[in-house]
Structure formats: C-alpha cells, structure tokens
Design a protein around this motif. Structure first.
Motif, PDB file in Angstrom:
ATOM      1  N   ASP A 264       4.639 -31.076  21.367  1.00 19.51           N
ATOM      2  CA  ASP A 264       5.612 -31.886  20.627  1.00 19.51           C
ATOM      3  C   ASP A 264       5.864 -31.393  19.207  1.00 19.51           C
ATOM      4  OD1 ASP A 264       5.887 -33.560  22.799  1.00 19.51           O
ATOM      5  OD2 ASP A 264       4.485 -35.071  22.053  1.00 19.51           O
ATOM      6  N   LEU A 265       5.025 -30.506  18.695  1.00 17.75           N
ATOM      7  CA  LEU A 265       5.145 -30.083  17.297  1.00 17.75           C
ATOM      8  C   LEU A 265       6.528 -29.523  16.963  1.00 17.75           C
ATOM      9  CD1 LEU A 265       3.744 -29.794  14.555  1.00 17.75           C
ATOM     10  CD2 LEU A 265       2.904 -27.549  15.297  1.00 17.75           C
ATOM     11  N   PRO A 266       7.112 -28.626  17.774  1.00 17.98           N
ATOM     12  CA  PRO A 266       8.454 -28.122  17.436  1.00 17.98           C
ATOM     13  C   PRO A 266       9.495 -29.233  17.362  1.00 17.98           C
ATOM     14  CG  PRO A 266       7.436 -26.766  19.142  1.00 17.98           C
ATOM     15  CD  PRO A 266       6.573 -27.978  18.991  1.00 17.98           C
ATOM     16  N   LEU A 267       9.399 -30.204  18.265  1.00 19.93           N
ATOM     17  CA  LEU A 267      10.368 -31.291  18.273  1.00 19.93           C
ATOM     18  C   LEU A 267      10.174 -32.226  17.086  1.00 19.93           C
ATOM     19  CD1 LEU A 267      12.708 -32.712  19.575  1.00 19.93           C
ATOM     20  CD2 LEU A 267      11.127 -33.812  21.160  1.00 19.93           C
ATOM     21  N   GLU A 287       1.166 -34.674   9.445  1.00 16.69           N
ATOM     22  CA  GLU A 287      -0.235 -34.263   9.504  1.00 16.69           C
ATOM     23  C   GLU A 287      -0.525 -33.661  10.870  1.00 16.69           C
ATOM     24  OE1 GLU A 287      -3.881 -36.378   7.699  1.00 16.69           O
ATOM     25  OE2 GLU A 287      -3.986 -36.882   9.832  1.00 16.69           O
ATOM     26  N   ILE A 288      -1.080 -32.447  10.875  1.00 18.68           N
ATOM     27  CA  ILE A 288      -1.472 -31.765  12.111  1.00 18.68           C
ATOM     28  C   ILE A 288      -2.980 -31.889  12.262  1.00 18.68           C
ATOM     29  CG2 ILE A 288      -1.490 -29.585  13.366  1.00 18.68           C
ATOM     30  CD1 ILE A 288       0.931 -28.738  11.669  1.00 18.68           C
ATOM     31  N   GLY A 289      -3.412 -32.469  13.330  1.00 20.30           N
ATOM     32  CA  GLY A 289      -4.837 -32.715  13.531  1.00 20.30           C
ATOM     33  C   GLY A 289      -5.002 -33.886  14.453  1.00 20.30           C
ATOM     34  N   GLY A 290      -6.144 -34.502  14.436  1.00 19.63           N
ATOM     35  CA  GLY A 290      -6.321 -35.674  15.269  1.00 19.63           C
ATOM     36  C   GLY A 290      -6.259 -35.348  16.739  1.00 19.63           C
ATOM     37  N   ASP A 291      -5.073 -35.477  17.317  1.00 20.91           N
ATOM     38  CA  ASP A 291      -4.917 -35.225  18.752  1.00 20.91           C
ATOM     39  C   ASP A 291      -4.318 -33.849  19.043  1.00 20.91           C
ATOM     40  OD1 ASP A 291      -2.419 -35.736  17.751  1.00 20.91           O
ATOM     41  OD2 ASP A 291      -1.848 -37.188  19.283  1.00 20.91           O
ATOM     42  N   PHE A 292      -4.439 -32.905  18.097  1.00 22.28           N
ATOM     43  CA  PHE A 292      -3.979 -31.534  18.342  1.00 22.28           C
ATOM     44  C   PHE A 292      -5.051 -30.838  19.191  1.00 22.28           C
ATOM     45  CE2 PHE A 292      -3.037 -27.110  17.428  1.00 22.28           C
ATOM     46  CZ  PHE A 292      -1.662 -27.087  17.349  1.00 22.28           C
ATOM     47  N   MET A 293      -4.806 -30.719  20.489  1.00 24.11           N
ATOM     48  CA  MET A 293      -5.815 -30.264  21.433  1.00 24.11           C
ATOM     49  C   MET A 293      -5.659 -28.781  21.795  1.00 24.11           C
ATOM     50  SD  MET A 293      -7.675 -32.866  21.807  1.00 24.11           S
ATOM     51  CE  MET A 293      -7.653 -34.643  21.617  1.00 24.11           C
ATOM     52  N   ARG A 324      -2.178 -19.627  14.021  1.00 26.65           N
ATOM     53  CA  ARG A 324      -0.920 -18.874  14.101  1.00 26.65           C
ATOM     54  C   ARG A 324       0.183 -19.736  14.714  1.00 26.65           C
ATOM     55  NH1 ARG A 324      -0.390 -13.097  13.828  1.00 26.65           N
ATOM     56  NH2 ARG A 324       1.239 -13.314  15.416  1.00 26.65           N
ATOM     57  N   TYR A 325      -0.176 -20.540  15.706  1.00 24.20           N
ATOM     58  CA  TYR A 325       0.800 -21.426  16.333  1.00 24.20           C
ATOM     59  C   TYR A 325       1.361 -22.401  15.295  1.00 24.20           C
ATOM     60  CZ  TYR A 325       2.742 -24.939  19.527  1.00 24.20           C
ATOM     61  OH  TYR A 325       3.579 -25.819  20.181  1.00 24.20           O
ATOM     62  N   GLN A 326       0.479 -22.990  14.505  1.00 18.58           N
ATOM     63  CA  GLN A 326       0.922 -23.936  13.487  1.00 18.58           C
ATOM     64  C   GLN A 326       1.785 -23.257  12.423  1.00 18.58           C
ATOM     65  OE1 GLN A 326      -2.438 -26.158  11.933  1.00 18.58           O
ATOM     66  NE2 GLN A 326      -3.318 -26.396  13.967  1.00 18.58           N
ATOM     67  N   ILE A 327       1.345 -22.095  11.978  1.00 17.35           N
ATOM     68  CA  ILE A 327       2.090 -21.368  10.944  1.00 17.35           C
ATOM     69  C   ILE A 327       3.433 -20.885  11.489  1.00 17.35           C
ATOM     70  CG2 ILE A 327       2.082 -19.276   9.533  1.00 17.35           C
ATOM     71  CD1 ILE A 327      -0.959 -19.688   9.212  1.00 17.35           C
ATOM     72  N   GLU A 328       3.454 -20.472  12.726  1.00 18.09           N
ATOM     73  CA  GLU A 328       4.700 -20.010  13.354  1.00 18.09           C
ATOM     74  C   GLU A 328       5.753 -21.120  13.349  1.00 18.09           C
ATOM     75  OE1 GLU A 328       6.275 -18.948  17.876  1.00 18.09           O
ATOM     76  OE2 GLU A 328       4.140 -18.784  17.396  1.00 18.09           O
ATOM     77  N   HIS A 329       5.347 -22.341  13.674  1.00 21.79           N
ATOM     78  CA  HIS A 329       6.325 -23.431  13.736  1.00 21.79           C
ATOM     79  C   HIS A 329       6.690 -23.955  12.356  1.00 21.79           C
ATOM     80  CE1 HIS A 329       6.907 -23.604  18.012  1.00 21.79           C
ATOM     81  NE2 HIS A 329       5.607 -23.460  18.180  1.00 21.79           N
ATOM     82  N   PHE A 330       5.804 -23.803  11.387  1.00 20.62           N
ATOM     83  CA  PHE A 330       6.197 -24.059  10.008  1.00 20.62           C
ATOM     84  C   PHE A 330       7.295 -23.081   9.604  1.00 20.62           C
ATOM     85  CE2 PHE A 330       5.482 -22.227   5.729  1.00 20.62           C
ATOM     86  CZ  PHE A 330       6.043 -23.247   4.963  1.00 20.62           C
ATOM     87  N   ALA A 331       7.124 -21.810   9.952  1.00 22.42           N
ATOM     88  CA  ALA A 331       8.119 -20.783   9.626  1.00 22.42           C
ATOM     89  C   ALA A 331       9.460 -21.093  10.289  1.00 22.42           C
ATOM     90  CB  ALA A 331       7.620 -19.403  10.054  1.00 22.42           C
TER      91      ALA A 331
END
Length: 423
Positions: A264-267, A287-293, A324-331
């Motif tokens: 769901d992060l990209p959306l 906030e990224i965390g918690g249920d980021f599996m 990298r996944y998180q940084i990629e979608h920030f970019a």
C-alpha cells in the motif's frame, strides 16, 4: 475531566471494496477530474514529513564526499533521478536518548517525559504548522500510519497539549477522507453531533473558568494545560463546520482496498500527493513502521529483529532490501510532485518534503546522527551536507525545522530544541 474524552473522531462512510488492477500514478495521468483542479496556486506552501521507525544502515547510506560531487552509495542509488531536487544531511539530531522509545521525538525534538515542562509541550513541526496555516484547507493536516507495531500505534505527530494524533491507517480510509462526500443524512447527523459536542465544550469551558478562580497556582497550571486541549478541539470543530457543506474534489479512481503496509505504500504516497494538489490539506505526515512486514518483500525475519542485526551479513542484506524499497518510493513521490501542476508551477516547487528517522542506528539503539533527506520547497539542492559533530558547535535538527517553518510563512525563531535557524 479527561481531555481525551473530547477529541473528535471522524465517522467514515462505508463503501464496497472493488477489485482494482492498478492504482499507481499512471492510472490517474490525464484524468479530467484532476486536470480541472488548479490546486492552491498563488504561493501556497506545503509540508510533508515521512518518518521511519527503525532507521537506516548508515554505512551504506552516507557518502564520504561532501558537496555536490558526493558519490552514489547503495542506499542513495534509488535517488539518482531526483538528486538535483534534494539534499542529504548528516550530523543532525535532537541530542536525546531512549532508543525505540525516543523515536517519537523525530518531528518535535522533545521527549514525552520532558514535554510538561515546556510551553509548547512536545508539539511536532507538522502540528505546529497546521495550527498556523491549517485553517485554510479542509484538513488542517493528514497523519498516515499504523496502529500496530512495537510502539503500539503511530507516534509521528503530537499536539502541543501532549496528545498523539491518531493516524489514517490504510488507503481505503485515506481515499474516503479526501474524496467521499457524506450523504445528506450523514451530514445532518454530523451537524447534530457537532451541536452536541459544541454544547459539551461550552459547559466544560464555563466550569473550568469557574474552577480556575478557586485553585492554587499549581492546579491552575494543570487546568490551563487542559483548557489548551479543549481549545484545540474547539478549533477542529469550527473547521469541520466550515467545510461540512463544501463538496469534496472528484475522485480520479474508485475506492481502493487495503492490502498491507508494503504493497500500500505507493498508493499512500499517491493519495497524499492528490490531497496536496486538490488543496485538501497543506500538511501531511507518513510513518513507516508498525505493520511494515518484511514477508511482503520475500524476507522471512521480523523487521524489528532484523534491525538488531549484530553485524550479521544476511540480516544487513535483508535490511538494505527493506530500506531501498522505502527510499525508492520516497524518490517516486518526489518525482511525482515534480510533475503535478499547481497553478502556474509544479507542486514540488511549493512543497517541502522531509524524509528520515528518529533512529540513527537501531542495532545500537542510538538516536544520534540521524539520516535526513530534504526535497523541494524552493531550497537549493543537489548536495550532501555534513554538519560538525563538535559538541560546542552542534547544530540541532530543530534548527532545520525553524527554517522550514519560516519558509511556510510562519514567524518563528525557535522550535523544540533549536538554538537558531539552519544556515
């Protein structure tokens, strides 16, 4: 009197969950509903902050060369296309300790335990800005995150009265908040609820004012803190009344279903971008965390357990995949804002985007040397800036927040643990 009793909660509409093949940015390109939206235009400023609970692998993140010629590291590689639109900072932090239980200070610079001794408590920069400019939009701010994980809920945003801002927890709920207009029946019911809530607040204020003339100074200070919380609720109630009869922007696609924090992060990013473009809000946090599996990226171990890697190469490799996944979608989010129209300019020109963590090194529980990226907002970018580590010349991260607030048009020379404005 429990101040939390009077915090208002939105009642979301319930709609069927359709199956959608794709809700990425390409799905809304050229959509007439969005093309007709000019956004705030005319100089309106925005702010978005993204926080990660467990930090990043700094050895694979920070370059060794300062300035515009900094080298591309493993974790900076996904940022190549937006390199000229962002700045990498090293050496900024809040000087706090507490490991996982100090991450909540990321946007405030203040620990919860120290908040009561401060006039503005542990208010975060997003809520500070929302109080100053949030009345101009339907939502003074949007807080997006999880109610699960090691903290027991998203803790990225806090009001000055010390109240955690509960997050919108999935794309379905965020979509409804931005695009779904209540039915006439629900609007009438909300109006009745707001009238009752207003009456309750009036009674509370009258009683509190009466009591304030009978208590000692210590109790009066506590009562003033409580009244500040009540006034915050009054402001939100007034804001809700103002927008109740105004139609929401047209939705560019059908309501999505919630899947998981990874998918769901990209959306979530796309919906935040649309909220900014339609001027539904000018302040947002994620906030990224918690249920980021990690399992949703093919990694078997738990994210928290991986963060305490003990220099195990396999664990570090898995963390780099996650990061990298998180940084990629920030970019991709920054690139998306750079392509979205806002009047006669691009949305990124008026939007300052902060990305980082309140954790510097989760393996050693350090809250120092935080990874910080800053994009957009009219700043001069394209550099790696490393600030001095000398204690006598230490630059607090909150100095950067002062500068962000000033660029948002808020007259302030101090915030949180700042000792000046970032230069």
């Amino acid at each position: 009197m429990n101040r939390r009793t009077f915090l208002l909660r939105s009642i979301g509409a319930t709609l069927a969950l359709p199956k959608l093949p794709s809700l990425m940015a390409a799905a809304v390109e050229g959509n007439p509903a969005l093309q007709s939206v000019k956004g705030a235009g005319s100089g309106a400023r925005r702010f978005v902050a993204i926080g990660n609970l467990l930090g990043f692998q700094t050895k694979q993140l920070f370059p060794k060369t300062a300035g515009a010629e900094y080298e591309k590291t493993t974790l900076l590689e996904p940022l190549s296309e937006i390199r000229d639109q962002m700045t990498v900072f090293r050496g900024l932090d809040h000087g706090v300790k507490g490991g996982h239980f100090a991450v909540h200070s990321f946007l405030s610079g203040v620990l919860n335990s120290e908040a009561q001794a401060r006039p503005d408590g542990n208010v975060t920069i997003d809520q500070f800005l929302a109080e100053a400019v949030g009345y101009q939009t339907r939502f003074s701010s949007l807080t997006v995150g999880s109610e699960g994980g090691i903290h027991g809920g998203c803790q990225i945003a806090w009001t000055k009265s010390g109240v955690r801002v509960p997050p919108v927890t999935g794309p379905a709920e965020l979509f409804e908040k931005i695009f779904v207009t209540d039915s006439p029946e629900r609007q009438a019911r909300r109006a009745e609820e707001q009238q009752v809530q207003g009456s309750i607040l009036d009674s509370v204020m009258n009683e509190a004012n009466r009591i304030s003339r009978q208590v000692n100074k210590e109790d009066k200070d506590k009562l003033d803190e409580y009244l500040t919380s009540v006034r915050d609720v009054e402001k939100r109630l007034e804001l809700r009344k103002r927008w109740a009869s105004q139609p929401k922007p047209s939705a560019p696609f059908e309501k999505p279903a919630n899947h998981n924090a990874v998918e769901d992060l990209p959306l979530m990013y796309e919906l935040i971008a649309l909220a900014l473009q339609t001027d539904s809000t000018r302040i947002a946090t994620l906030e990224i965390g918690g249920d980021f599996m990690p399992q949703h990226l093919g990694i078997k171990k738990d994210y928290h357990a991986l963060s305490h890697h003990g220099n195990d190469p396999e664990a570090i490799a898995s963390l780099i995949t996650l990061e990298r996944y998180q940084i990629e979608h920030f970019a991709k989010f920054v690139a998306r804002l750079a392509k979205m129209n806002d009047g006669d300019r691009m949305l990124l020109d008026s939007t300052t985007v902060l990305f980082g963590s309140g954790m510097g090194d989760a393996n050693s529980h350090k809250n120092s040397d935080l990874p910080i990226f800053l994009a957009g907002g009219g700043y001069k970018h394209g550099q790696f800036r490393e600030v001095t580590k000398e204690a006598s010349r230490k630059v607090p991260l909150c100095n950067l927040y002062v500068d962000i607030a000033q660029k948002m048009g808020v007259e302030v020379d101090h915030f949180g643990s700042s000792n000046g404005c970032f230069a």
